[in-house]
Scaffold this motif. Structure first.
Motif, mmCIF file in Angstrom:
data_model
loop_
_atom_site.group_PDB
_atom_site.id
_atom_site.type_symbol
_atom_site.label_atom_id
_atom_site.label_comp_id
_atom_site.label_asym_id
_atom_site.label_seq_id
_atom_site.Cartn_x
_atom_site.Cartn_y
_atom_site.Cartn_z
ATOM 1 N N GLU A 33 70.923 75.500 2.293
ATOM 2 C CA GLU A 33 70.703 75.860 0.886
ATOM 3 C C GLU A 33 69.898 77.152 0.737
ATOM 4 O O GLU A 33 70.029 77.840 -0.260
ATOM 5 N N ASN A 34 69.084 77.503 1.746
ATOM 6 C CA ASN A 34 68.351 78.774 1.734
ATOM 7 C C ASN A 34 69.104 79.848 2.533
ATOM 8 O O ASN A 34 68.534 80.855 2.918
ATOM 9 N N ASN A 35 70.395 79.614 2.768
ATOM 10 C CA ASN A 35 71.297 80.521 3.486
ATOM 11 C C ASN A 35 70.994 80.656 4.974
ATOM 12 O O ASN A 35 71.536 81.539 5.644
ATOM 13 N N ALA A 36 70.143 79.798 5.519
ATOM 14 C CA ALA A 36 69.859 79.821 6.956
ATOM 15 C C ALA A 36 71.128 79.515 7.741
ATOM 16 O O ALA A 36 71.875 78.590 7.397
ATOM 17 N N LEU A 37 71.367 80.310 8.776
ATOM 18 C CA LEU A 37 72.521 80.106 9.669
ATOM 19 C C LEU A 37 72.092 79.578 11.029
ATOM 20 O O LEU A 37 72.780 78.751 11.624
ATOM 21 N N GLY A 38 71.000 80.107 11.547
ATOM 22 C CA GLY A 38 70.609 79.724 12.896
ATOM 23 C C GLY A 38 69.262 80.271 13.288
ATOM 24 O O GLY A 38 68.589 80.964 12.528
ATOM 25 N N LYS A 39 68.895 79.933 14.523
ATOM 26 C CA LYS A 39 67.642 80.408 15.108
ATOM 27 C C LYS A 39 67.873 80.576 16.602
ATOM 28 O O LYS A 39 68.490 79.711 17.235
ATOM 29 N N ASP A 40 67.385 81.696 17.139
ATOM 30 C CA ASP A 40 67.512 81.983 18.565
ATOM 31 C C ASP A 40 68.960 81.871 19.042
ATOM 32 O O ASP A 40 69.245 81.294 20.091
ATOM 33 N N ASN A 41 69.878 82.397 18.235
ATOM 34 C CA ASN A 41 71.306 82.437 18.559
ATOM 35 C C ASN A 41 71.926 81.043 18.742
ATOM 36 O O ASN A 41 72.822 80.847 19.560
ATOM 37 N N ASP A 42 71.415 80.075 17.982
ATOM 38 C CA ASP A 42 71.947 78.715 18.024
ATOM 39 C C ASP A 42 71.957 78.148 16.607
ATOM 40 O O ASP A 42 71.215 78.602 15.741
ATOM 41 N N PHE A 81 70.532 84.675 8.568
ATOM 42 C CA PHE A 81 70.875 84.163 7.246
ATOM 43 C C PHE A 81 72.227 84.690 6.780
ATOM 44 O O PHE A 81 72.621 85.805 7.111
ATOM 45 N N PHE A 82 72.913 83.871 5.991
ATOM 46 C CA PHE A 82 74.152 84.260 5.333
ATOM 47 C C PHE A 82 73.776 85.054 4.086
ATOM 48 O O PHE A 82 72.773 84.736 3.442
ATOM 49 N N PRO A 83 74.554 86.083 3.715
ATOM 50 C CA PRO A 83 74.195 86.827 2.501
ATOM 51 C C PRO A 83 74.303 85.962 1.244
ATOM 52 O O PRO A 83 75.081 85.009 1.200
ATOM 53 N N GLU A 84 73.516 86.291 0.231
ATOM 54 C CA GLU A 84 73.612 85.629 -1.078
ATOM 55 C C GLU A 84 75.021 85.847 -1.624
ATOM 56 O O GLU A 84 75.537 86.961 -1.556
ATOM 57 N N ILE A 85 75.629 84.805 -2.153
ATOM 58 C CA ILE A 85 76.967 84.939 -2.726
ATOM 59 C C ILE A 85 76.834 85.464 -4.157
ATOM 60 O O ILE A 85 76.201 84.837 -4.997
ATOM 61 N N ASP A 86 77.418 86.611 -4.395
ATOM 62 C CA ASP A 86 77.372 87.265 -5.702
ATOM 63 C C ASP A 86 78.466 86.670 -6.582
ATOM 64 O O ASP A 86 79.643 86.938 -6.389
#
Length: 166
Positions: A7-16, A124-129
């Protein structure tokens, strides 16, 4: 573009990834199999080996970077990667920097919105406009014995494409 983001656009951490969602993995495999997948070098290097039944287009600034797999092509820009897609479906699969570069060049986003926030993420994934993208489909997936987090599959299409087809 195809991604799973919190929900905060987080995709990953440390390439995982930050979660394990088997049904989302199955959906990713079903949607991308038989197609070209475009990714940054770090995303490619996060795989133990190339994903089967897909051509991997890897973007890197390193002019000396090579990969010894027939199903992999190394390029040095987002435009060079897109030039390799000839009237066919291809998927941008990450990471965060590649998503930002590809957003305006894409015509659809297949987003798995993971219901949770991950403050320690580093990608993070970009905010969807929503002036540019229109939500055209959604499907909720509750938690169960294989999925500790609920999530929703969201399909966004470029507004101009959607409006042109009405």
């Amino acid at each position: 573009m195809i991604a799973a983001a919190a929900e905060n656009n987080a995709l990953g951490k440390d390439n995982d990834l930050l979660w394990h969602l088997p049904d989302d993995f199955k959906r990713f495999k079903k949607l991308t199999s038989g197609h070209k997948i475009i990714m940054g070098r770090k995303t490619y290097e996060s795989f133990p080996k190339p994903l089967p039944n897909r051509t991997h287009i890897i973007i890197t600034r390193d002019k000396n970077y090579t990969v010894n797999h027939d199903e992999c092509i190394v390029v040095h820009s987002i435009d060079e990667s897109i030039a390799l897609v000839d009237n066919e479906i291809a998927f941008i699969i990450g990471g965060g920097e590649i998503y930002k570069l590809a957003e305006r060049k894409s015509d659809k986003i297949e987003l798995t919105r993971v219901h949770g926030t991950f403050e320690d993420a580093d990608t993070f994934f970009p905010e969807i406009d929503e002036n540019y993208w229109m939500l055209t489909k959604q499907e909720f997936h509750p938690t169960d014995d294989k999925h500790k987090l609920s999530f929703t599959y969201l399909t966004y299409e470029k507004k101009e494409t959607v409006l042109k087809n009405l």
